[in-house]
Design a protein around this motif. Sequence first.
Motif, mmCIF file in Angstrom:
data_model
loop_
_atom_site.group_PDB
_atom_site.id
_atom_site.type_symbol
_atom_site.label_atom_id
_atom_site.label_comp_id
_atom_site.label_asym_id
_atom_site.label_seq_id
_atom_site.Cartn_x
_atom_site.Cartn_y
_atom_site.Cartn_z
ATOM 1 N N ALA A 99 46.510 44.302 39.938
ATOM 2 C CA ALA A 99 45.376 44.817 39.161
ATOM 3 C C ALA A 99 45.214 46.317 39.355
ATOM 4 O O ALA A 99 44.958 47.062 38.397
ATOM 5 N N ALA A 100 45.358 46.769 40.594
ATOM 6 C CA ALA A 100 45.231 48.199 40.873
ATOM 7 C C ALA A 100 46.338 48.985 40.177
ATOM 8 O O ALA A 100 46.091 50.047 39.586
ATOM 9 N N ALA A 101 47.574 48.473 40.230
ATOM 10 C CA ALA A 101 48.697 49.159 39.581
ATOM 11 C C ALA A 101 48.538 49.154 38.065
ATOM 12 O O ALA A 101 48.913 50.116 37.384
ATOM 13 N N LEU A 102 47.990 48.079 37.534
ATOM 14 C CA LEU A 102 47.766 47.956 36.091
ATOM 15 C C LEU A 102 46.679 48.912 35.602
ATOM 16 O O LEU A 102 46.676 49.308 34.436
ATOM 17 N N GLY A 103 45.771 49.282 36.502
ATOM 18 C CA GLY A 103 44.613 50.083 36.100
ATOM 19 C C GLY A 103 43.528 49.217 35.501
ATOM 20 O O GLY A 103 42.769 49.666 34.629
ATOM 21 N N ALA A 104 43.451 47.969 35.964
ATOM 22 C CA ALA A 104 42.455 47.027 35.439
ATOM 23 C C ALA A 104 41.118 47.239 36.129
ATOM 24 O O ALA A 104 41.055 47.273 37.356
ATOM 25 N N PRO A 105 40.039 47.352 35.368
ATOM 26 C CA PRO A 105 38.721 47.496 35.984
ATOM 27 C C PRO A 105 38.158 46.178 36.480
ATOM 28 O O PRO A 105 37.167 46.153 37.212
ATOM 29 N N ARG A 106 38.803 45.077 36.079
ATOM 30 C CA ARG A 106 38.238 43.752 36.372
ATOM 31 C C ARG A 106 39.370 42.746 36.555
ATOM 32 O O ARG A 106 40.422 42.851 35.913
ATOM 33 N N ILE A 107 39.136 41.768 37.440
ATOM 34 C CA ILE A 107 40.060 40.652 37.632
ATOM 35 C C ILE A 107 39.306 39.363 37.340
ATOM 36 O O ILE A 107 38.244 39.109 37.920
ATOM 37 N N ARG A 108 39.834 38.572 36.434
ATOM 38 C CA ARG A 108 39.270 37.250 36.202
ATOM 39 C C ARG A 108 39.782 36.302 37.277
ATOM 40 O O ARG A 108 40.974 36.216 37.545
ATOM 41 N N VAL A 109 38.840 35.589 37.925
ATOM 42 C CA VAL A 109 39.194 34.622 38.957
ATOM 43 C C VAL A 109 38.530 33.281 38.623
ATOM 44 O O VAL A 109 37.665 33.202 37.749
ATOM 45 N N TRP A 110 38.937 32.248 39.333
ATOM 46 C CA TRP A 110 38.449 30.894 39.082
ATOM 47 C C TRP A 110 37.673 30.389 40.285
ATOM 48 O O TRP A 110 38.069 30.616 41.433
ATOM 49 N N ALA A 111 36.597 29.655 40.030
ATOM 50 C CA ALA A 111 35.719 29.157 41.094
ATOM 51 C C ALA A 111 36.191 27.795 41.585
ATOM 52 O O ALA A 111 35.558 26.766 41.364
ATOM 53 N N GLY A 112 37.334 27.793 42.246
ATOM 54 C CA GLY A 112 37.860 26.569 42.819
ATOM 55 C C GLY A 112 38.533 25.667 41.809
ATOM 56 O O GLY A 112 38.861 26.073 40.694
ATOM 57 N N GLU A 113 38.732 24.427 42.216
ATOM 58 C CA GLU A 113 39.406 23.438 41.383
ATOM 59 C C GLU A 113 38.644 22.122 41.358
ATOM 60 O O GLU A 113 39.234 21.057 41.159
ATOM 61 N N ILE A 114 37.332 22.206 41.543
ATOM 62 C CA ILE A 114 36.513 21.006 41.547
ATOM 63 C C ILE A 114 35.250 21.272 40.747
ATOM 64 O O ILE A 114 34.708 22.386 40.794
ATOM 65 N N SER A 115 34.798 20.318 39.973
ATOM 66 C CA SER A 115 33.626 20.514 39.128
ATOM 67 C C SER A 115 32.357 20.613 39.974
ATOM 68 O O SER A 115 32.309 20.121 41.112
ATOM 69 N N SER A 116 31.346 21.230 39.406
ATOM 70 C CA SER A 116 30.087 21.380 40.137
ATOM 71 C C SER A 116 29.463 20.028 40.450
ATOM 72 O O SER A 116 28.812 19.859 41.491
ATOM 73 N N ALA A 117 29.669 19.042 39.582
ATOM 74 C CA ALA A 117 29.092 17.714 39.809
ATOM 75 C C ALA A 117 29.728 17.016 41.003
ATOM 76 O O ALA A 117 29.086 16.175 41.651
#
Length: 255
Positions: free
Chosen positions: A90-108
């Motif tokens: 991301a830093a090399a790309l010059g990206a201001p933001r990284i999309r990430v995922w909140a785990g692999e399990i549903s909130s329920a």
Amino acid sequence: MRTRSTPSVRPGLCSVSLRESSVDEVLSLAASAGLESIEWGGDVHVPPGDTDTAKSVGERTRAAGLDVASLGSYYRCDLAEDFSPVLSSAAALGAPRIRVWAGEISSADATPIDREEIATRLDSAASHASEYGIELALEFHNGTLADTAESTLALLSDVASTNVSCYWQPPVDMNDDAALAELSQLAARVSTVHVFSWWPQHERLPLSSRSELWTRALPFTATFPSVTDALLEFLPDDDPALLNREAATLRAWLS
């Protein structure tokens, strides 16, 4: 997070919409379609840790007159995953933001311990990203702790770092009013919108097929304090030839 005094949301593209296309083909197609930004996917076009590729893609994006909206990573805030390769790309790309995922399990299905562990790893990743002036943003998606507005906000409230926002997209099989209610709840934390028209399940329809949703949602997001991009995600039949049509629809709605 970026704030602004006048509404301005860039029409852009997720490169995952064109997984079979090369970087140069994605750039050419996006520019020809009148788009302004690209979220580069970490699965094909900008692999984690390949900083030479990331640097080249960033330079070519800007040379084409386009902005790097973000790096679309598949980092799941998992103890087994190393965030460093994602961050270096991301830093090399010059990206201001990284999309990430909140785990692999549903909130329920998540336990309090699950929530605590994911929040801790998200906070740690955000802290490291802040050293590069990079923001993290949660993918708003089923099967994760960011699968409802309520759960997403609860997770964000458990993170001390201030450089964490969230995306929004209409949940599959949710009607317009319910989807917009979730969007309203998230308003203060949304930084990016993934734009597509799937209905009633995973059928990829032309963007115009859900015009009643998007002509309400996009003007609404333009009033939010931190939204930067509305990114086309997925095309009907994964057909690059349809990008101009879909982009014209998006640009018309944003204008």
